[in-house]
Write an enzyme that holds these catalytic residues in place. Structure first.
Site, PDB file in Angstrom:
ATOM      1  N   ARG A 179       0.961  -1.606   0.124  1.00 62.58           N
ATOM      2  CA  ARG A 179      -0.064  -0.100   0.271  1.00 62.58           C
ATOM      3  C   ARG A 179       1.036   1.265   0.233  1.00 62.58           C
ATOM      4  NH1 ARG A 179      -3.327   2.657   4.874  1.00 62.58           N
ATOM      5  NH2 ARG A 179      -3.916   4.734   3.154  1.00 62.58           N
ATOM      6  N   GLU A 210      -7.723   8.600   6.260  1.00 64.19           N
ATOM      7  CA  GLU A 210      -8.206   9.010   7.127  1.00 64.19           C
ATOM      8  C   GLU A 210      -8.460  10.810   7.280  1.00 64.19           C
ATOM      9  OE1 GLU A 210      -4.872   9.088  10.140  1.00 64.19           O
ATOM     10  OE2 GLU A 210      -4.521   6.447  10.118  1.00 64.19           O
ATOM     11  N   GLU A 268      -4.604  -0.228   7.910  1.00 62.42           N
ATOM     12  CA  GLU A 268      -3.575   0.413   8.810  1.00 62.42           C
ATOM     13  C   GLU A 268      -2.925  -0.781   9.749  1.00 62.42           C
ATOM     14  OE1 GLU A 268      -1.910   4.607   8.857  1.00 62.42           O
ATOM     15  OE2 GLU A 268      -1.935   4.525   6.920  1.00 62.42           O
ATOM     16  N   ASN A 327      -8.364   2.336   9.704  1.00 54.87           N
ATOM     17  CA  ASN A 327      -6.798   2.204  10.755  1.00 54.87           C
ATOM     18  C   ASN A 327      -6.866   2.376  11.775  1.00 54.87           C
ATOM     19  OD1 ASN A 327      -5.863   2.497   7.886  1.00 54.87           O
ATOM     20  ND2 ASN A 327      -4.854   4.733   7.920  1.00 54.87           N
ATOM     21  N   HIS A 331      -2.850  10.847   0.574  1.00 51.80           N
ATOM     22  CA  HIS A 331      -2.458  10.532   1.919  1.00 51.80           C
ATOM     23  C   HIS A 331      -1.675  11.927   2.589  1.00 51.80           C
ATOM     24  CE1 HIS A 331      -1.075   7.100   5.534  1.00 51.80           C
ATOM     25  NE2 HIS A 331      -0.731   8.448   5.384  1.00 51.80           N
ATOM     26  N   TYR A 346      -5.139   1.776  15.729  1.00 58.50           N
ATOM     27  CA  TYR A 346      -3.847   1.988  16.483  1.00 58.50           C
ATOM     28  C   TYR A 346      -3.944   1.386  17.927  1.00 58.50           C
ATOM     29  CZ  TYR A 346      -0.715   3.358  12.219  1.00 58.50           C
ATOM     30  OH  TYR A 346      -0.147   4.119  11.120  1.00 58.50           O
TER      31      TYR A 346
HETATM   32  C1  GBH Z   1      -2.119   6.852  10.510  1.00 58.94           C
HETATM   33  O1  GBH Z   1      -2.269   7.669  11.345  1.00 58.94           O
HETATM   34  C2  GBH Z   1      -1.262   7.761   9.821  1.00 58.94           C
HETATM   35  O2  GBH Z   1      -2.147   7.266   8.301  1.00 58.94           O
HETATM   36  C3  GBH Z   1      -0.053   7.340   8.957  1.00 58.94           C
HETATM   37  O3  GBH Z   1       0.660   8.178   8.192  1.00 58.94           O
HETATM   38  C4  GBH Z   1       0.664   7.771  10.235  1.00 58.94           C
HETATM   39  O4  GBH Z   1       2.282   7.540  10.542  1.00 58.94           O
HETATM   40  C5  GBH Z   1       0.795   6.386  11.218  1.00 58.94           C
HETATM   41  O5  GBH Z   1      -0.222   6.232  11.577  1.00 58.94           O
HETATM   42  C6  GBH Z   1       1.689   7.329  12.531  1.00 58.94           C
HETATM   43  O6  GBH Z   1       0.939   8.057  13.078  1.00 58.94           O
HETATM   44  O7  GBH Z   1      -0.252  13.632  18.864  1.00 58.94           O
HETATM   45  O8  GBH Z   1      -2.720  14.593  19.478  1.00 58.94           O
HETATM   46  O9  GBH Z   1      -0.660  15.397  17.778  1.00 58.94           O
HETATM   47  C7  GBH Z   1      -3.103   7.268  12.595  1.00 58.94           C
HETATM   48  C8  GBH Z   1      -3.957   8.130  13.661  1.00 58.94           C
HETATM   49  C9  GBH Z   1      -2.916  10.881  13.456  1.00 58.94           C
HETATM   50  C10 GBH Z   1      -3.243   9.463  15.251  1.00 58.94           C
HETATM   51  C11 GBH Z   1      -2.158  11.154  14.421  1.00 58.94           C
HETATM   52  C12 GBH Z   1      -3.186  10.168  15.898  1.00 58.94           C
HETATM   53  C13 GBH Z   1      -1.324  12.127  16.520  1.00 58.94           C
HETATM   54  C14 GBH Z   1      -2.416  12.927  17.670  1.00 58.94           C
HETATM   55  N1  GBH Z   1      -3.402   9.318  14.366  1.00 58.94           N
HETATM   56  N2  GBH Z   1      -2.686  11.429  15.344  1.00 58.94           N
HETATM   57  S1  GBH Z   1      -1.748  14.432  18.895  1.00 58.94           S
END
Ligand code: GBH
Length: 505
Positions: free
Chosen positions: A95, A185, A397, A328, A140, A330
């Site tokens: 991807r 996202e 993801e 996605n 993206h 996490y």
């Molecule tokens: C993904 O976002 C992205 O698609 C990818 O590009 C990225 O590298 C990967 O995750 C890892 O982060 O710290 O309060 O500013 C996941 C969603 C976006 C959730 C960023 C947390 C940061 C919040 N994430 N967000 S903050």
């Protein structure tokens, strides 16, 4: 004697007693990256400036370690190394995303950059050579700055620009790409970049710009889908979907009815904001979201709500526009009660929810927001099955950050525990999950975190101009998993228990 018992106990808790280990027939595995995070070559071969170039160059203090994507992993020049690494791991698909400003420097289709087309053709050929399927994201986060200057996703004209850009991509590359993702996202695009300053272009129009963005983005997604469906699918026979990120919310106290109800509201605001319009029978934004924002807007003295429901035409036009539910995922966060979250701006999406959130759950990673909560993933997947009428799901993801160690036991444990929950929900709950995507191939430009948080299977030494990629232990783990289609059980993938003290031997 006592030490023998301790060792036995450690062994049991450590292995986590995986119930299922084998993936179903046909389940596929891939690795994900994104153009701006790896390509570099930010201003050569005709590429124009995008919103992340602009942010990292003009406001470098907004990137944790002051780095940027100018060179990143230099995949523009080293894509063959990337493809070789993918082949080494043995994944079924790769991807990656297309850089809009590399293909269309003005953002519009009045000039197509031949080097941009050539680059992605070369990458597609290299993948075909190794029998690795491409799964391609159109957007993206790296919007051409020219389009941001016109308002970016807050400008409804973007619906046309995005459709034209997708049209070109389907035409140029669609003979070889059978799987497309329109947006990566949408929540992060709209809330973090327009409703906050967490992502470029950092507009921070909280409670307003975020909802203008979602209006445009969902319509743009639908137009791209219909274009593909009507014009390209008949000859190209591919699929097209959207990938929505979820931070899954759970009640801090599962016995507390108010928290349980508020967690549902928060999940509707977060995942439902974009999933409800596309994946439900009713369509449109979640009712609770429309109602909450209307109430808040009224209290603010506004003549119209900051978020308006789509009209009937758009409800129908957006509904059903995804062949698969791309997820996605996490992490999980907690809901601790009703009220205004202390970190919420006013007005804002978070204030509109009307709940207080907390990060005090699971174990940590190198990213403050990323807590390790495998059971939350399982609960979320079951919720998707019941909320969206049992959709076919691709996990597009999933991954874990540390500071870059080669013996990345924490990452392996994360994968193992999250994958184990996928098997649980497939076999026990019949959740229809068809594939899984690792985030990410190699340590890369992690947006506002720069290179300070590392998600890669390969370590990249950015202080060495040749940007050497070194496999971490997780490469071995995935190599074995891809070969056997089973969760590896070997001890070498488990963090050794602390060495016993002399007195315990
Ligand atoms: C993904 O976002 C992205 O698609 C990818 O590009 C990225 O590298 C990967 O995750 C890892 O982060 O710290 O309060 O500013 C996941 C969603 C976006 C959730 C960023 C947390 C940061 C919040 N994430 N967000 S903050």
């Amino acid at each position: 004697m006592a030490s023998a018992i301790i060792i036995a106990l450690l062994a049991i808790t450590h292995s986590g007693l995986a119930q299922y280990t084998k993936f179903p027939e046909g389940f596929t595995f891939g690795v994900a990256t994104a153009a701006h995070q790896i390509e570099g070559a930010w201003n050569v071969s005709g590429k124009s400036e995008n919103v992340w170039d602009r942010l990292s160059h003009t406001r470098p203090w907004m990137i944790a370690d002051g780095t940027n994507g100018d060179v990143a992993c230099d995949s523009y020049n080293r894509y063959q190394e990337d493809v070789d690494a993918l082949a080494h791991i043995g994944v079924d698909f790769y991807r990656f995303s297309l850089s809009w400003s590399r293909i269309l420097p003005t953002g519009r289709v009045d000039f197509v950059n031949p080097d941009g087309i050539r680059y992605y053709n070369a990458l597609l050929d290299a993948l075909a050579e190794k029998n690795i399927e491409p799964l391609v994201t159109l957007f993206h986060w790296d919007l051409p700055q020219t389009l941001q200057d016109l308002g970016g996703w807050a400008n409804p004209k973007m619906i046309d620009y995005f459709r034209d850009y997708s049209d070109l991509c389907f035409r140029e590359f669609g003979d070889r790409i059978k799987s497309w993702i329109t947006f990566n996202e949408p929540y992060e695009i709209c809330e973090d970049a327009y409703g906050d300053d967490k992502k470029a272009p950092a507009i921070d129009s909280h409670g307003v710009g975020n909802y203008l963005c979602s209006d445009t983005l969902l319509k743009a997604h639908a137009e791209s889908y219909h274009l593909y469906n009507e014009t390209y699918r008949p000859t190209q026979n591919g699929r097209i979907q959207i990938s929505i990120n979820s931070i899954w919310y759970e009640p801090a106290d599962p016995e507390n009815a108010e928290q349980v109800a508020l967690a549902e509201v928060a999940n509707q605001f977060k995942f439902g904001w974009f999933a409800h319009p596309i994946f439900t029978e009713a369509g449109g934004y979640p009712t609770v979201m429309v109602e909450n924002v209307a109430l808040q807007s009224k209290a603010e003295g506004l003549p119209k709500p900051r978020l308006e429901q789509f009209d009937d035409y758009w409800i129908k036009r957006i509904r059903g526009t995804s062949d698969f539910l791309g997820i996605n995922h996490y992490t999980t966060h907690l809901i601790t009660g009703a009220g205004v979250d202390p970190i919420a701006k006013s007005p804002s999406w978070l204030k509109d929810i009307g709940a207080v959130t907390s990060l005090k759950v699971g174990t940590d990673s190198a990213s403050e927001w990323l807590r390790v909560v495998p059971t939350g993933f399982a609960n979320f997947l079951r919720w998707c099955k019941s909320s969206y009428n049992d959709p076919p799901i691709y996990i597009t993801e999933n991954g874990f950050s540390d500071r870059g160690t080669l013996l990345d036991y924490g990452r392996i444990k994360y994968f193992n525990d999250y994958l184990s929950e996928i098997l649980n929900v497939i076999y026990d709950d019949g959740v229809n999950i068809l594939g899984y995507t690792i985030w990410t191939l190699m340590d890369n430009f992690e947006w506002r975190a720069g290179f300070s948080e590392r998600f890669g299977l390969y370590k990249v030494d950015i202080t060495d101009p040749s940007l050497p990629r070194t496999p971490k232990l997780s490469v071995e783990y995935w190599k074995q998993l891809c070969a056997t289609r089973e969760l590896p059980q070997e001890d070498r993938f488990k963090e050794p228990a602390l060495p016993l003290k002399k007195s315990e031997l």
